[in-house]
Design an enzyme around this catalytic site. Structure first.
Site, mmCIF file in Angstrom:
data_model
loop_
_atom_site.group_PDB
_atom_site.id
_atom_site.type_symbol
_atom_site.label_atom_id
_atom_site.label_comp_id
_atom_site.label_asym_id
_atom_site.label_seq_id
_atom_site.Cartn_x
_atom_site.Cartn_y
_atom_site.Cartn_z
ATOM 1 N N GLU A 141 0.816 -1.211 0.000
ATOM 2 C CA GLU A 141 0.000 0.000 0.000
ATOM 3 C C GLU A 141 0.860 1.276 0.000
ATOM 4 O O GLU A 141 1.779 1.407 0.819
ATOM 5 C CB GLU A 141 -0.947 -0.018 1.204
ATOM 6 C CG GLU A 141 -1.845 1.210 1.315
ATOM 7 C CD GLU A 141 -2.746 1.417 0.096
ATOM 8 O OE1 GLU A 141 -3.276 0.420 -0.431
ATOM 9 O OE2 GLU A 141 -2.917 2.574 -0.325
ATOM 10 N N ASP A 167 1.077 0.419 -5.123
ATOM 11 C CA ASP A 167 -0.099 0.776 -5.942
ATOM 12 C C ASP A 167 -0.092 2.233 -6.410
ATOM 13 O O ASP A 167 -0.504 2.528 -7.531
ATOM 14 C CB ASP A 167 -1.422 0.433 -5.228
ATOM 15 C CG ASP A 167 -1.612 1.133 -3.885
ATOM 16 O OD1 ASP A 167 -0.634 1.629 -3.296
ATOM 17 O OD2 ASP A 167 -2.773 1.159 -3.416
ATOM 18 N N HIS A 168 0.385 3.152 -5.558
ATOM 19 C CA HIS A 168 0.386 4.571 -5.919
ATOM 20 C C HIS A 168 1.205 5.332 -4.898
ATOM 21 O O HIS A 168 1.698 4.754 -3.931
ATOM 22 C CB HIS A 168 -1.042 5.126 -5.999
ATOM 23 C CG HIS A 168 -1.867 4.811 -4.784
ATOM 24 N ND1 HIS A 168 -1.664 5.409 -3.564
ATOM 25 C CD2 HIS A 168 -2.855 3.890 -4.595
ATOM 26 C CE1 HIS A 168 -2.515 4.906 -2.685
ATOM 27 N NE2 HIS A 168 -3.245 3.971 -3.269
ATOM 28 N N HIS A 184 -1.062 3.454 4.810
ATOM 29 C CA HIS A 184 -2.034 4.285 4.093
ATOM 30 C C HIS A 184 -2.119 5.631 4.805
ATOM 31 O O HIS A 184 -2.077 5.693 6.034
ATOM 32 C CB HIS A 184 -3.400 3.581 4.094
ATOM 33 C CG HIS A 184 -4.420 4.199 3.187
ATOM 34 N ND1 HIS A 184 -5.005 5.426 3.437
ATOM 35 C CD2 HIS A 184 -4.942 3.753 2.017
ATOM 36 C CE1 HIS A 184 -5.850 5.710 2.462
ATOM 37 N NE2 HIS A 184 -5.833 4.717 1.586
ATOM 38 N N THR A 186 -6.194 2.636 -5.307
ATOM 39 C CA THR A 186 -5.966 1.190 -5.196
ATOM 40 C C THR A 186 -6.739 0.412 -6.256
ATOM 41 O O THR A 186 -6.201 -0.504 -6.881
ATOM 42 C CB THR A 186 -6.413 0.670 -3.806
ATOM 43 O OG1 THR A 186 -5.589 1.251 -2.809
ATOM 44 C CG2 THR A 186 -6.288 -0.842 -3.714
#
Ligand code: GP9
Ligand code: MN
Length: 429
Positions: free
Chosen positions: A38, A258-259, A199, A82
């Site tokens: 994440e 993911d980012h 996150h 996500t």
């Protein structure tokens, strides 16, 4: 309509790249474990804070001779975050310009996704585990269309207030409780484990903090190294368990970020983290790099400089597994191919190649990071060409999703997914 599908097929045929045959099937029949890291940015790899590596376990994996690592791998998500990353990895289709494709189209669209392909062609058992709500990003519906046989969200896990932070179970607790399910999966399996502790806003209880926060003074940035460290330790624990049980010898591990974790609204703090005087829009584009690593006993690894993005993961993976990747509606390319096009689209039409980049209306020299002021006509034509190509590709992918075009596509090698075969909607989370 069907004629749109023809345009898409034509485009993909012209842009087809033959995968690297040296890697075809090297992981044939292995379990595949996809570990979703994440918000994990590439800059964390090798990054030190107060003299200590933030992510020692992931660093070690990155440099292992049995890991194929990519130094210039970009996230390509839009607002769907996500879920866009998942859309790209499972389908090699882009997320949408606005909203989340998985939320808007995941319930009713036809897909030809990784789990269904691997189940049909490799006899794989397919599952996703995630310590968060099953309905988040419409996963409980979209995964059915993707052909996932099993989905274990939060309701499959023991939950207590001290187990949970932000959007789900803390990663160590999530992994350790996942073991009993992993052990029961018939092999070979294709399994995705979605972590969530790293996150925004990067909160973590004192007990689990093992590194000091950074000191930029930007509150939403400074905890990032702490939750990244926690995620790294969780990965370390999972790998130790795999080694102990021997599962590591039978499994291809795929790690991806993911980012971004630190958004483009934190230029000052980002400059400080990178020990730079300033942080330009071009720096922010490079900040979109995330890890991509394939790790397996005996795999001929190395750190690759090839430019690529999330759209390319599925074609690369299918080649490693020796599974058909011709005549598919996939927009990515095998990243191990010497002919990989290395034009990495961002969802907003920005792009980066080994030579040039575009952010907003501005073009840059990728090597120097300098703005291209008044490029000569030849370069200008190349830039416009690249820009158009990126826009065309994004809009063709959009047509596949918005037009549900895969319902018209019936290749011999694929049987349509029947969602009624899967029953995990009853979960209460
Ligand atoms: C929640 C999680 C977070 O289930 O996957 O999604 P994000 O906010 O990163 O898109
Ligand atoms: Mn995310």
């Amino acid at each position: 309509n069907v004629s749109d599908l023809h345009s898409v097929k034509k485009y993909l045929k012209i842009n087809y790249v033959k995968p690297n045959s040296n890697y075809t099937g090297v992981a044939k029949g292995k379990n595949v474990m996809v570990i979703h890291l994440e918000s994990f940015q590439q800059f964390l790899i090798g990054y030190k804070w107060k003299g200590k590596e933030v992510t020692p376990n992931i660093n070690k994996l990155y440099h292992s001779r049995n890991t194929l690592s990519f130094a210039n791998f970009y996230n390509q998500v839009g607002q769907g975050k996500t879920s866009d990353a998942e859309m790209m990895l499972e389908n090699s289709l882009y997320g949408l310009q606005s909203g989340s494709a998985m939320s808007s189209y995941g319930t009713s669209n036809t897909f030809e996704s990784a789990p269904a392909i691997l189940h049909q062609q490799g006899g794989y058992t397919t599952a996703v585990m995630h310590g968060g709500a099953g309905s988040f990003w419409n996963r409980n519906n979209a995964y059915k269309q993707f052909g996932y046989q099993y989905f274990m969200p939060l309701s499959y896990y023991q939950n207590k207030p001290e187990y949970y932070v932000g959007y789900g179970l803390k990663d160590k607790i999530f992994f350790s409780q996942s073991i009993k399910y992993i052990e029961r999966l018939p092999q070979p399996f294709y399994l995705k484990l979605i972590t969530v502790t790293n996150h925004y806003p990067y909160e973590l209880d004192k007990k689990n903090q093992s590194i000091a926060p950074t000191d930029t003074g930007d509150e939403t940035v400074d905890g990032y190294v702490q939750t990244a460290r926690y995620l790294d330790q969780a990965v370390g624990e999972l790998l130790a368990w795999m080694k102990k049980t021997g599962l590591d010898k039978k499994t291809l591990l795929v790690f991806y970020g993911d980012h971004y974790g630190i958004s483009g609204n934190h230029h000052k703090a980002s400059a400080e983290l990178l020990k730079q005087d300033d942080f330009t829009n071009f720096d922010n584009l490079k900040f979109q790099r995330v890890p991509l690593m394939f790790h397996m006993k005996g795999l001929k690894g190395g750190i690759k400089q090839t430019y690529g993005g999330e759209i390319d993961v599925l074609p690369t993976l299918l080649n490693l597994l020796g599974v058909n990747n011709k005549n598919t509606i996939q927009f990515g390319h095998d990243l191990l191919s010497s002919a990989a096009p290395q034009v990495v689209a961002q969802r907003n039409g920005d792009f980066i190649t080994p030579k040039y980049a575009k952010v907003g209306g501005t073009y840059y020299d990728t090597k120097t990071g300098d703005e291209l002021v008044d490029p000569n006509p030849k370069v200008r034509a190349q830039l416009v060409g690249l820009s158009n190509q990126v826009t065309t590709e994004l809009s063709l992918s959009d047509r596949v999703i918005a037009g549900n075009l895969l319902r018209f596509y019936k290749p011999k090698w694929f049987k349509k997914v029947k969602t009624q075969d899967y029953d995990y909607n009853s979960e209460k989370a």
